[in-house]
Design a protein around this motif. Structure first.
Motif, PDB file in Angstrom:
ATOM      1  N   VAL A 150      19.158  29.470 -44.023  1.00  0.00           N
ATOM      2  CA  VAL A 150      18.127  29.404 -42.998  1.00  0.00           C
ATOM      3  C   VAL A 150      17.851  27.975 -42.546  1.00  0.00           C
ATOM      4  CG1 VAL A 150      16.059  29.139 -44.433  1.00  0.00           C
ATOM      5  CG2 VAL A 150      15.970  30.578 -42.374  1.00  0.00           C
ATOM      6  N   GLY A 151      18.424  26.988 -43.244  1.00  0.00           N
ATOM      7  CA  GLY A 151      18.299  25.599 -42.810  1.00  0.00           C
ATOM      8  C   GLY A 151      17.339  24.754 -43.617  1.00  0.00           C
ATOM      9  N   LYS A 152      17.131  25.106 -44.891  1.00  0.00           N
ATOM     10  CA  LYS A 152      16.193  24.352 -45.741  1.00  0.00           C
ATOM     11  C   LYS A 152      16.687  22.924 -45.980  1.00  0.00           C
ATOM     12  CE  LYS A 152      16.658  27.268 -49.089  1.00  0.00           C
ATOM     13  NZ  LYS A 152      17.620  28.160 -48.431  1.00  0.00           N
ATOM     14  N   THR A 153      17.955  22.785 -46.364  1.00  0.00           N
ATOM     15  CA  THR A 153      18.505  21.456 -46.653  1.00  0.00           C
ATOM     16  C   THR A 153      18.537  20.589 -45.406  1.00  0.00           C
ATOM     17  OG1 THR A 153      19.835  22.348 -48.461  1.00  0.00           O
ATOM     18  CG2 THR A 153      20.502  20.222 -47.564  1.00  0.00           C
ATOM     19  N   VAL A 154      18.850  21.203 -44.261  1.00  0.00           N
ATOM     20  CA  VAL A 154      18.891  20.452 -42.999  1.00  0.00           C
ATOM     21  C   VAL A 154      17.506  19.899 -42.674  1.00  0.00           C
ATOM     22  CG1 VAL A 154      19.293  20.635 -40.519  1.00  0.00           C
ATOM     23  CG2 VAL A 154      20.863  21.740 -42.109  1.00  0.00           C
ATOM     24  N   LEU A 155      16.487  20.733 -42.845  1.00  0.00           N
ATOM     25  CA  LEU A 155      15.124  20.272 -42.575  1.00  0.00           C
ATOM     26  C   LEU A 155      14.703  19.192 -43.559  1.00  0.00           C
ATOM     27  CD1 LEU A 155      12.437  20.480 -41.082  1.00  0.00           C
ATOM     28  CD2 LEU A 155      11.818  22.379 -42.594  1.00  0.00           C
ATOM     29  N   ALA A 156      15.012  19.383 -44.838  1.00  0.00           N
ATOM     30  CA  ALA A 156      14.654  18.382 -45.840  1.00  0.00           C
ATOM     31  C   ALA A 156      15.330  17.045 -45.556  1.00  0.00           C
ATOM     32  CB  ALA A 156      15.038  18.874 -47.233  1.00  0.00           C
ATOM     33  N   THR A 157      16.587  17.094 -45.137  1.00  0.00           N
ATOM     34  CA  THR A 157      17.306  15.859 -44.820  1.00  0.00           C
ATOM     35  C   THR A 157      16.706  15.169 -43.605  1.00  0.00           C
ATOM     36  OG1 THR A 157      19.322  16.864 -45.703  1.00  0.00           O
ATOM     37  CG2 THR A 157      19.591  14.896 -44.374  1.00  0.00           C
ATOM     38  N   ALA A 158      16.252  15.963 -42.626  1.00  0.00           N
ATOM     39  CA  ALA A 158      15.622  15.380 -41.441  1.00  0.00           C
ATOM     40  C   ALA A 158      14.305  14.706 -41.810  1.00  0.00           C
ATOM     41  CB  ALA A 158      15.397  16.465 -40.387  1.00  0.00           C
ATOM     42  N   VAL A 159      13.524  15.337 -42.660  1.00  0.00           N
ATOM     43  CA  VAL A 159      12.271  14.726 -43.125  1.00  0.00           C
ATOM     44  C   VAL A 159      12.560  13.425 -43.867  1.00  0.00           C
ATOM     45  CG1 VAL A 159      10.282  15.009 -44.651  1.00  0.00           C
ATOM     46  CG2 VAL A 159      11.051  16.922 -43.242  1.00  0.00           C
ATOM     47  N   ALA A 160      13.579  13.460 -44.733  1.00  0.00           N
ATOM     48  CA  ALA A 160      13.947  12.255 -45.476  1.00  0.00           C
ATOM     49  C   ALA A 160      14.404  11.150 -44.537  1.00  0.00           C
ATOM     50  CB  ALA A 160      15.045  12.586 -46.482  1.00  0.00           C
ATOM     51  N   GLY A 161      15.102  11.533 -43.466  1.00  0.00           N
ATOM     52  CA  GLY A 161      15.535  10.528 -42.490  1.00  0.00           C
ATOM     53  C   GLY A 161      14.364   9.835 -41.827  1.00  0.00           C
ATOM     54  N   LEU A 162      13.327  10.591 -41.461  1.00  0.00           N
ATOM     55  CA  LEU A 162      12.125   9.978 -40.886  1.00  0.00           C
ATOM     56  C   LEU A 162      11.434   9.097 -41.911  1.00  0.00           C
ATOM     57  CD1 LEU A 162      10.598  13.010 -38.928  1.00  0.00           C
ATOM     58  CD2 LEU A 162      11.818  11.043 -37.986  1.00  0.00           C
ATOM     59  N   PHE A 163      11.438   9.532 -43.159  1.00  0.00           N
ATOM     60  CA  PHE A 163      10.811   8.761 -44.232  1.00  0.00           C
ATOM     61  C   PHE A 163      11.513   7.411 -44.398  1.00  0.00           C
ATOM     62  CE2 PHE A 163       9.380   7.919 -48.585  1.00  0.00           C
ATOM     63  CZ  PHE A 163       8.067   8.379 -48.530  1.00  0.00           C
ATOM     64  N   LYS A 164      12.829   7.400 -44.306  1.00  0.00           N
ATOM     65  CA  LYS A 164      13.581   6.155 -44.483  1.00  0.00           C
ATOM     66  C   LYS A 164      13.407   5.196 -43.319  1.00  0.00           C
ATOM     67  CE  LYS A 164      17.579   5.977 -46.384  1.00  0.00           C
ATOM     68  NZ  LYS A 164      19.006   6.163 -46.722  1.00  0.00           N
ATOM     69  N   GLN A 165      13.044   5.714 -42.156  1.00  0.00           N
ATOM     70  CA  GLN A 165      12.870   4.835 -41.002  1.00  0.00           C
ATOM     71  C   GLN A 165      11.741   3.841 -41.202  1.00  0.00           C
ATOM     72  OE1 GLN A 165      12.478   7.153 -37.415  1.00  0.00           O
ATOM     73  NE2 GLN A 165      14.519   8.056 -37.608  1.00  0.00           N
ATOM     74  N   THR A 166      10.837   4.141 -42.113  1.00  0.00           N
ATOM     75  CA  THR A 166       9.745   3.211 -42.415  1.00  0.00           C
ATOM     76  C   THR A 166      10.100   2.341 -43.617  1.00  0.00           C
ATOM     77  OG1 THR A 166       8.682   4.946 -43.739  1.00  0.00           O
ATOM     78  CG2 THR A 166       7.980   4.719 -41.459  1.00  0.00           C
ATOM     79  N   HIS A 167      11.416   2.195 -43.870  1.00  0.00           N
ATOM     80  CA  HIS A 167      11.939   1.304 -44.911  1.00  0.00           C
ATOM     81  C   HIS A 167      11.495   1.728 -46.307  1.00  0.00           C
ATOM     82  CE1 HIS A 167      13.147  -1.278 -41.619  1.00  0.00           C
ATOM     83  NE2 HIS A 167      11.908  -1.262 -41.171  1.00  0.00           N
ATOM     84  N   ARG A 168      11.362   3.027 -46.508  1.00  0.00           N
ATOM     85  CA  ARG A 168      11.035   3.534 -47.829  1.00  0.00           C
ATOM     86  C   ARG A 168      12.248   4.203 -48.445  1.00  0.00           C
ATOM     87  NH1 ARG A 168       5.526   6.528 -46.241  1.00  0.00           N
ATOM     88  NH2 ARG A 168       6.743   6.856 -44.368  1.00  0.00           N
ATOM     89  N   SER A 169      12.239   4.308 -49.746  1.00  0.00           N
ATOM     90  CA  SER A 169      13.408   4.795 -50.471  1.00  0.00           C
ATOM     91  C   SER A 169      13.398   6.322 -50.565  1.00  0.00           C
ATOM     92  CB  SER A 169      13.434   4.182 -51.874  1.00  0.00           C
ATOM     93  OG  SER A 169      14.502   4.690 -52.629  1.00  0.00           O
ATOM     94  N   VAL A 170      14.604   6.904 -50.485  1.00  0.00           N
ATOM     95  CA  VAL A 170      14.780   8.343 -50.622  1.00  0.00           C
ATOM     96  C   VAL A 170      15.886   8.594 -51.634  1.00  0.00           C
ATOM     97  CG1 VAL A 170      15.409  10.506 -49.473  1.00  0.00           C
ATOM     98  CG2 VAL A 170      14.019   8.803 -48.256  1.00  0.00           C
ATOM     99  N   VAL A 171      15.646   9.511 -52.570  1.00  0.00           N
ATOM    100  CA  VAL A 171      16.645   9.873 -53.580  1.00  0.00           C
ATOM    101  C   VAL A 171      16.879  11.378 -53.485  1.00  0.00           C
ATOM    102  CG1 VAL A 171      17.159  10.021 -56.044  1.00  0.00           C
ATOM    103  CG2 VAL A 171      15.990   8.007 -55.128  1.00  0.00           C
TER     104      VAL A 171
END
Length: 328
Positions: A150-171
């Motif tokens: 249904v696209g859970k991983t795709v959505l999570a990756t998109a959220v993480a991408g926005l999070f990284k745009q503010t120079h924060r770390s994503v694991v």
């Protein structure tokens, strides 16, 4: 032999001989003790250096017995030196990195494609993350629940991408790989908490009940974004923000096909495109795979729809139907 004669022999003859012999042995024994003490420090890289330094010091000590006394001083001081070296090593040791503590994985590449039909969920979830961070709210779990594909991983990756745009770390980590970890160890929990900090976004894909229990025991302070197929797991944490993904509507499914294959191609074969969406159950992952197969084969949408229909018909047929003679 009288006692006086024995005393004379001991004091006038044997004792000077013993002292002379011992004096000749003292420098050799002192150097042996210095080398043994250096080897007993527990650090092979320092043993040679200390042995050389102490040998040079002993060479400067006057007398013979004095050298042995100085070497015995090294032995007495050995426990203190070993403790100091261990403390120095602990202070200089680099803390373990996240990759050493977690089975980190690379996120699914989005190739700069827009997410179709999930813009509201993306905005809501990211806004909640930012709002909780700014307000200091200790919400830890952000759960994306839904059926497979249904696209859970795709959505999570998109959220993480926005999070990284503010120079924060994503694991990123895949939950099935995160097993048999010493989560009940205080040292592991402290190391992981230090490595992640409070600002890192931890993304855990395909979590199950055991994953949630593990996270509860770890008690990490960083925000944790979780994808799961189980609604029951999504409802477990009290301090969680839950997003349940639905299937795409027909319009959104057509929009996804148009984004992947071209809007003109979809408009030119609209009926075939609708058939594809229906056969794929409006699942984003299924539509992505069909679009990729269509591009690779160079087939039309009608040909792709017929192929999907034929495959679905063969899968729906029972073994009895497949073995029955249609003319009989």
């Amino acid at each position: 032999m009288s006692g006086e004669a024995v005393a004379f022999i001991l004091t006038a003859i044997l004792l000077p001989l013993v002292l002379t012999e011992l004096g000749d042995w003292c420098p050799w024994l002192a150097n042996r003790l210095a080398r043994w003490t250096a080897r007993s420090l527990g650090d092979a890289s320092l043993a040679d250096r200390y042995a050389e330094e102490w040998s040079a010091e002993l060479a400067e000590v006057p007398g013979k017995l004095s050298k042995l006394i100085a070497a015995l001083g090294y032995v007495v001081y050995l426990p203190r030196m070993r403790w100091s070296l261990r403390q120095r090593q602990r202070n200089n040791r680099q803390p373990p990195q996240v990759a050493e503590l977690l089975p980190t994985t690379r996120p699914v590449s989005q190739r700069s494609r827009r997410i179709v039909g999930r813009s509201a969920e993306l905005e809501s979830l990211y806004s909640q993350l930012v709002s909780d961070e700014q307000s200091g709210r200790q919400r830890r779990f952000y759960v994306i629940a839904g059926s497979p594909g249904v696209g859970k991983t795709v959505l999570a990756t998109a959220v993480a991408g926005l999070f990284k745009q503010t120079h924060r770390s994503v694991v990123h980590t895949w939950a099935p790989d995160w097993r048999d970890q010493p989560v009940d160890s205080d040292r592991y929990r402290d190391q992981l908490a230090t490595a992640l900090g409070r600002k890192t976004l931890l993304v855990i894909d395909d979590a199950e009940a055991e994953t949630m229990r593990m996270l509860e025991r770890l008690d990490l302070q960083c925000p944790i974004l979780i994808t799961t197929r189980r609604r029951s797991i999504a409802e477990l944490p009290n301090n969680s923000h839950v997003t349940v993904l639905r299937l795409l509507s027909d319009r959104e499914a057509l929009e996804l096909l148009g984004d992947r294959l071209g809007d003109e191609a979809v408009r030119a074969e609209l009926d075939a495109a609708l058939r594809i969406c229906q056969l794929a159950g409006n699942l984003p992952l299924a539509l992505e795979l069909v679009a990729a197969q269509c591009r690779h084969a160079g087939s039309t949408l009608a040909e792709t729809a017929d192929r999907l229909q034929d495959t679905a018909s063969r899968l729906d047929r029972s073994p009895e139907d497949q073995g029955r003679n249609p003319t009989g």
